[in-house]
Design a protein around this motif. Structure first.
Motif, short mmCIF file in Angstrom:
data_model
loop_
_atom_site.label_atom_id
_atom_site.label_comp_id
_atom_site.label_asym_id
_atom_site.label_seq_id
_atom_site.Cartn_x
_atom_site.Cartn_y
_atom_site.Cartn_z
N VAL A 101 6.02 10.67 -8.07
CA VAL A 101 5.80 9.28 -7.66
C VAL A 101 4.34 9.18 -7.26
N MET A 102 3.64 8.22 -7.83
CA MET A 102 2.19 8.07 -7.57
C MET A 102 1.91 6.78 -6.80
N THR A 103 0.99 6.87 -5.84
CA THR A 103 0.51 5.68 -5.13
C THR A 103 -0.94 5.90 -4.77
N VAL A 104 -1.57 4.85 -4.24
CA VAL A 104 -2.96 4.94 -3.82
C VAL A 104 -3.02 4.84 -2.30
N ALA A 105 -3.90 5.61 -1.68
CA ALA A 105 -4.04 5.57 -0.23
C ALA A 105 -4.56 4.18 0.19
#
Length: 272
Positions: free
Chosen positions: A134-138
């Motif tokens: 699962v990818m997200t941005v800070a």
């Protein structure tokens, strides 16, 4: 010592809930409770029926010597829609409107019960997909990604906009911010994502979609595969978004800066 059925059912249910998507052999439960496999099978049938009736998830039996059971968390569409409607009402509070048409979410995304439910709802959208990461941005997308990764039993990776010495070597891409149309940069540690991974992107808020599009570019750089995109909330956007194939849980339908009012409704993942 042999364990009574009532105790087995409680402990078995807890174990399954804490180990989603893991293949658990019947022999594991048989040895754990000093019980025959036939008794374990009867217990699992009870758990399976209860999970289905309550909308908790699905319990699949894998036949064969190397088989067992796999629990996939889920939620009924009715339960999810009712919960999202309640969140839409909370987000429509006038004091949540920020300059630029953004909506204040930080207090809500700091609540463990809300995050658990959001993670469960998003994970349920992909319960028939194979997801490796699962990818997200800070930074605000991190708690959402963590909640989703728990229910998918997959690691989450954090894309950053600034370099961190603790990340080691990184891969970076430039992208166009959808709302400001500025050129921005984001990067991901080379060790974070194995080549060929199947990736789900999640984020907290989307306007023009530039940030999400940047993450798509990173996935391509890693020769990985994009499985899907889901945002907690999206807003109206004048112009063409950088992406068009995505799910949203909430939609900021209207913003009136003069009266400081917001109208929030369930997002497109509830469209028929």
């Amino acid at each position: 010592m042999k364990v009574r059925r009532s105790e087995r059912l409680i402990d078995m249910t807890q174990y399954l809930l804490e180990h989603p998507h893991d293949l658990i052999p019947l022999t594991f439960f048989a040895e754990r409770y000093s019980s025959a496999k036939s008794s374990i099978s009867e217990d699992l049938a009870i758990v399976k029926k209860t999970f289905k009736e309550r909308g908790t998830g699905f319990l699949e039996t894998i036949p064969g010597a190397a088989g067992g059971v796999v629990f996939t968390p889920s939620i009924t569409k009715e339960q999810a829609h009712t919960y999202i409607e309640s969140l839409a009402e909370r987000l429509s509070e006038e004091d949540r409107l920020l300059p630029g048409g953004y909506v204040y979410l930080s207090d809500m995304l700091g609540q463990p019960d809300l995050l658990r439910m959001i993670g469960r709802i998003i994970a349920a959208l992909y319960d028939d997909k194979e997801i490796d990461a699962v990818m997200t941005v800070a930074t605000k997308g991190v708690p959402i990604a963590q909640a989703v990764s728990y229910y998918l039993n997959a690691p989450f990776v954090i894309v950053r906009r600034d370099s961190k010495i603790t990340e080691g070597s990184t891969v970076s891409v430039n992208y166009v911010s959808g709302s400001s149309e500025r050129i921005e940069k984001m990067e991901l540690s080379k060790r974070s994502l194995p080549r060929g991974s199947k990736v789900l992107i999640v984020d907290d808020f989307m306007k023009g979609g530039g940030t999400v599009n940047g993450m798509k570019s990173l996935i391509e750089e890693f020769e990985a595969e994009l499985v899907g995109i889901t945002v907690f909330a999206e807003s109206r956007f004048k112009g063409e978004r950088a992406i068009n194939d995505y799910n949203s849980l909430l939609y900021v339908k209207d913003v009136d800066t003069a009266t400081k009012t917001i109208t929030v409704v369930p997002g497109n993942c509830f469209n028929e």
